[in-house]
Design an enzyme around this catalytic site. Structure first.
Site, PDB file in Angstrom:
ATOM      1  N   GLY A  40       0.877  -1.237  -0.223  1.00 15.94           N
ATOM      2  CA  GLY A  40      -0.040  -0.048  -0.197  1.00 15.94           C
ATOM      3  C   GLY A  40       0.798   1.420   0.001  1.00 15.94           C
ATOM      4  O   GLY A  40       1.881   1.284   0.783  1.00 15.94           O
ATOM      5  N   HIS A 266     -20.562   8.701   6.812  1.00 18.03           N
ATOM      6  CA  HIS A 266     -20.209  10.308   6.875  1.00 18.03           C
ATOM      7  C   HIS A 266     -21.508  11.143   6.450  1.00 18.03           C
ATOM      8  O   HIS A 266     -22.228  10.643   5.548  1.00 18.03           O
ATOM      9  CB  HIS A 266     -19.148  10.679   5.484  1.00 18.03           C
ATOM     10  CG  HIS A 266     -18.556  12.197   5.748  1.00 18.03           C
ATOM     11  ND1 HIS A 266     -19.345  13.341   5.273  1.00 18.03           N
ATOM     12  CD2 HIS A 266     -17.313  12.164   6.079  1.00 18.03           C
ATOM     13  CE1 HIS A 266     -18.262  14.137   5.581  1.00 18.03           C
ATOM     14  NE2 HIS A 266     -17.071  13.575   5.937  1.00 18.03           N
ATOM     15  N   ARG A 330     -19.313  13.078  13.191  1.00 16.39           N
ATOM     16  CA  ARG A 330     -20.235  12.541  12.134  1.00 16.39           C
ATOM     17  C   ARG A 330     -21.286  11.739  12.506  1.00 16.39           C
ATOM     18  O   ARG A 330     -22.246  11.751  11.979  1.00 16.39           O
ATOM     19  CB  ARG A 330     -19.134  11.855  11.313  1.00 16.39           C
ATOM     20  CG  ARG A 330     -17.931  12.878  10.775  1.00 16.39           C
ATOM     21  CD  ARG A 330     -17.125  12.103  10.099  1.00 16.39           C
ATOM     22  NE  ARG A 330     -16.186  13.113   9.393  1.00 16.39           N
ATOM     23  CZ  ARG A 330     -15.047  12.783   8.782  1.00 16.39           C
ATOM     24  NH1 ARG A 330     -14.523  11.619   8.609  1.00 16.39           N
ATOM     25  NH2 ARG A 330     -14.328  13.800   8.300  1.00 16.39           N
TER      26      ARG A 330
END
Lengths: 637, 248
Positions: A40, A266, A330
């Site tokens: 990654g 979100h 959130r």
């Protein structure tokens, strides 16, 4: 399996300093003898690979992309937190620590969160030195703004492209090391398995996505920085190819998976348009600094937003949470938006949206001011919806966005497999049950620049390593298994497209294990997931061959893993009989509709151990102790 | 909406490519260009045919993975857009659309619409960075940067590395891409020490990769999804000249 968090002794503000001193070092001339695989190249992976190479280790870096710069950290918009207190508004390391721990609903380790807050200031220093063009004031100093869950202005930003700029900073550091030959970068490689030799993680098996070759790579330590598993839900703000394969295969090799049910929705995304839709687009939380969220007071109001007079609008977040207003965390903002829509107050053609209105800010500060701060976000919204947000309010709705859960790691960021380190979103460590805005960039870079470069060498210095070859039996065995797995996918030759099956899974997950969860829904999900999995293995249409570029095969491998991970996610959500942060069990709420934790029973990290195909995973509990912050009901009123 | 698509198919780098014609039916106007291709691909897979390969990932115009020539325009007819940002409502119902990969010698085709853009990475590896080691750094506010400089550096740094500038240029020049990075770092005080060395190394690598030169065509700026200005090319030329004069 024993979970030893290895949290150092001593007062919280001394733990990391003391631990750094107590860790073993590798002599500079010996470092080149060690090789480290980093999978990654997002913020965590790129910063770790560059920093380890800086120290003199030989680093092998892998990405499914052609270029490290394309990792999905690039899409983060709003900013990165650091308690520099440049705004002189009372910020401190301790306050960031407190806000993050509270924001995570007291389901994270105190020591980890404190360390995160402690090193976060250095991240800003590092990024500025790399040339990241953060926003500045007219005196030339760094500018900051506010984000959800905080009452101070501690978020540094580069327009609405902070993730891009930070990633390009880390990418430039990584590129410098690739150019110098200290990092070897393997492009378009997907990690398909982990190789454990003598109980140490010593290698990976990859598929070369350009020619289909299965390849083996050996090293002395492995780092996974492969991001989260949000695409389990099909529709999410994740990049299309973002996947859980690396962490899931590591789980099946013995790495515990912690808190899979901690997923973040979100609140400010562009609502779903139709079946054709392939992904959801986020509108940065920073918009809530200047945008006001509202719905009409009358349910089912069909008027256009500009026709609804001020007194007939319900600015419900400002009404319910006067001290945090539109900047509540959130999870709270998402839940309230869903509740408004469920009760018939939703707006737009599908009635599943609320307004995010900038007219006050535009009247106050002018259009140019807004343009400078949020120009690219407004353009993006305009492009997608064909509506001009300078003139009419945005329509927003919550969407799957981030996963707090991930592979279990100790204080040194090492998983339950010795030598397998997990950083960034791929681990479970610092956000508890809910992540605050502008904290993901902070954690990814903290892990990569300032934590792993100390803890991983400590591991190397305290263990001995046998010489290893990618041709030895342990590798060959897994190599064959990976090859067989690919062949199996290609042998199904069914009728349903992989995308259709993935979409079906996503619907079940969103309905039953999404924003609001209950025992009935979760049990339904646990019944449906194996059915969909069976359908996949009997009827998926995986076309093409293995020996060349085959995007359908790539997709199928990823979906096969989502079809397993989703079951663990739902089982974890069912077992956690409480609400905390992003995990909202409808049976457990306060009279005011807030998340109701059960600290007596659930103040622990749920780490699941794989026990074999078709067998139930075993739950291990790491108790969470709070010595500095007393868990209380999280109030933003 | 319905469209007739002429799509470039090429099974590998060394095989010959050709156009194939497909009918895309019942496409919602709100669908993005890539979602339109998803719908086409799903129907190809259902018919047992090989889907069209293309690079994509974030689908919000920032990762720089996607890139196609659409009716001869890099990223399609819209301004300030990556291919994933283009929506089908921009096209006329029934329109014929030709889709090709980026055409440039330094970007060899991998398959269909996928091209190899590693040349860009090698240019950055040659010098597109400030050599700040991890932790060997001053306090952030110890380096003030004037707001206009920071803003202009940000304009340049917004580059997503998609390669549209190269694809749009008649000379396959990568000048806009290289200049954006040179300019971004030359504008900042942190970038001063390596300023001369940086521009020379990056330009040398750019030439080595086989990108052409700039002949002030400005197609790059017109097609750039982030509207990066050609004035950065002027700055790069000046930086290059300066380095040649002062640092030889």
């Amino acid at each position: 399996m024993v979970l030893d968090s290895k949290i150092p002794e001593g007062p919280i503000e001394k733990k990391w300093t003391n631990h750094r001193f107590s860790m073993k070092l590798v002599n500079p001339s010996n470092r080149r003898k060690y090789s480290i695989i980093v999978v990654g190249t997002g913020l965590a992976g790129a910063s770790a690979a560059a920093s380890l190479a800086d120290l003199g280790y030989k680093v092998l870096s892998f990405s499914y992309h052609e270029s490290p710069r394309r990792a999905h950290s690039i899409a983060a918009q709003g900013g990165i937190n650091a308690p520099k207190n440049y705004a002189n508004d009372g910020d401190s390391i301790y306050r960031l620590f407190y806000d993050t721990l509270k924001g995570g609903d007291y389901r994270a380790r105190e020591a980890n969160v404190y360390r995160l807050a402690e090193v976060s200031g250095s991240i800003i220093d590092q990024c500025v030195a790399q040339g990241v063009p953060f926003a500045r004031d007219y005196a030339g100093y760094l500018d900051t703004r506010s984000f959800g869950g905080a009452q101070v202005s501690r978020t540094f930003y580069a327009r609405g492209q902070t993730g891009q700029q930070l990633l390009l900073g880390a990418y430039s550091a990584l590129s410098r090391q690739i150019g110098a030959g200290q990092v070897i970068f393997y492009d378009r490689r997907e990690m398909l398995d982990l190789v454990v030799v003598d109980e140490q993680a010593r290698g990976i098996i990859c598929r070369n996505l350009k020619n289909g070759a299965i390849e083996s790579y050996a090293a002395d330590a492995i780092v996974l920085a492969t991001g989260g598993y949000g695409n389990t839900f099909f529709l999410s703000t994740m990049a299309k190819a973002s996947n859980a394969t690396a962490i899931w295969r590591a789980y099946k090799k013995g790495a515990a998976f912690a808190n899979p049910c901690y997923t973040q929705i979100h609140p400010t995304c562009i609502p779903v348009g139709g079946e054709y839709q392939s992904k959801l687009t986020l509108m940065s939380e920073s918009l809530r600094n200047d945008g006001r969220i509202w719905v009409p007071k009358k349910a089912g109001d069909l008027r256009r937003p500009n026709e609804v007079p001020e007194e007939e609008r319900d600015y419900y977040l400002e009404r319910m949470y006067p001290s945090f207003g539109n900047l509540v965390p959130r999870d709270v903002a998402s839940r309230r938006a869903k509740e408004m829509c469920d009760n018939g107050f939703g707006v737009g053609p599908t009635k599943t949206a609320v307004y995010l209105d900038f007219s006050d800010a535009i009247n106050r500060n002018g259009k140019k001011w807004i343009e400078e701060k949020y120009g690219n976000l407004f353009d993006m919204y305009h492009e997608i919806t064909a509506e001009n947000p300078y003139k009419t309010p945005m329509r927003i709705f919550p969407a799957m966005h981030y996963t707090m859960g991930g592979l279990w790691v100790d204080y040194n960021l090492m998983s339950t497999i010795p030598g397998l380190f997990v950083i960034g979103e791929a681990n479970f460590s610092d956000h508890g049950a809910n992540r605050l805005g502008a904290s993901a960039l902070m954690q990814g870079l903290a892990d990569g620049y300032f934590v792993l470069p100390y803890t991983l060498p400590n591991y190397l210095a305290s263990h001995s390593f046998k010489k290893i070859f990618a041709e030895q039996p342990e590798f060959k065995e897994i190599f064959s298994a990976v090859n067989a797995g690919t062949k199996k996918l290609l042998s199904i030759r069914g009728k349903t497209t992989v995308t259709d099956i993935h979409r079906e899974l996503g619907k079940v997950m969103w309905e039953d294990a999404g924003m609001g969860r209950n025992a009935k829904g979760l049990k339904h999900a646990l019944k449906r997931i194996p059915e969909i999995r069976e359908k996949f293995w009997n009827d998926a249409n995986v076309i093409g061959e293995s020996g060349s570029v085959n995007l359908e095969l790539e997709k199928a491998g990823r979906v096969a893993d989502f079809l397993e991970l989703s079951e663990l996610l739902a089982a974890d959500a069912l077992h956690r009989e409480e609400s905390c942060g992003g995990h909202f069990r409808e049976e457990h709420q306060t009279p005011a509709g807030e998340a109701k934790r059960n600290d007596k029973k659930f103040a622990y990290v749920a780490a699941w151990e794989y026990t074999g195909a078709g067998r139930k995973p075993v739950l291990h509990k790491e108790p969470l102790k709070f010595e500095y912050v007393k868990p209380s009901e999280r109030s933003y009123k | 909406m319905n469209f007739t698509l002429h799509i470039w198919r090429q099974s590998s780098a060394d095989s010959e490519g050709h156009f194939e014609t497909y009918e895309a039916r019942n496409i919602p106007g709100e669908a993005s260009f890539l979602e339109m291709l998803d719908i086409l691909n799903d129907s190809l897979v259902t018919d047992g045919k090989e889907p069209v390969a293309f690079d994509h990932d974030c689908r919000e115009g920032i990762c720089g993975s996607c890139g196609m020539m659409i009716n001869g325009r890099a990223h399609g007819p819209g301004r300030k857009q990556a291919t994933c940002d283009a929506r089908m409502r921009m096209f006329e119902d029934g329109q014929s659309i030709t889709v090709e990969p980026w055409r440039a010698k330094p970007f060899p085709v991998i398959k269909d619409l996928m091209v190899d853009r590693r040349a860009f990475d090698r240019i950055i590896q040659a010098g597109g960075f400030i050599s700040a080691r991890t932790n060997a750094i001053p306090e952030a506010n110890a380096i003030p940067v004037s707001k206009p400089a920071a803003d202009e550096a940000m304009d340049a740094a917004a580059c997503i590395g998609c390669g549209a500038c190269v694809a749009a240029c008649p000379n396959s020049s990568a000048m806009l891409f290289v200049a954006a990075k040179v300019s971004h770092l030359a504008l900042l005080p942190q970038g001063q020490i390596e300023r001369g060395d940086r521009v020379q190394r990056m330009v040398a690598q750019m030439d080595k990769e086989g990108f052409g030169n700039c002949s002030n065509n400005y197609a790059c700026e017109a097609e750039c999804p982030k509207e990066i200005s050609v004035t950065h090319i002027a700055r790069m030329n000046r930086e290059f000249l300066r380095a040649k004069i002062y640092e030889r």
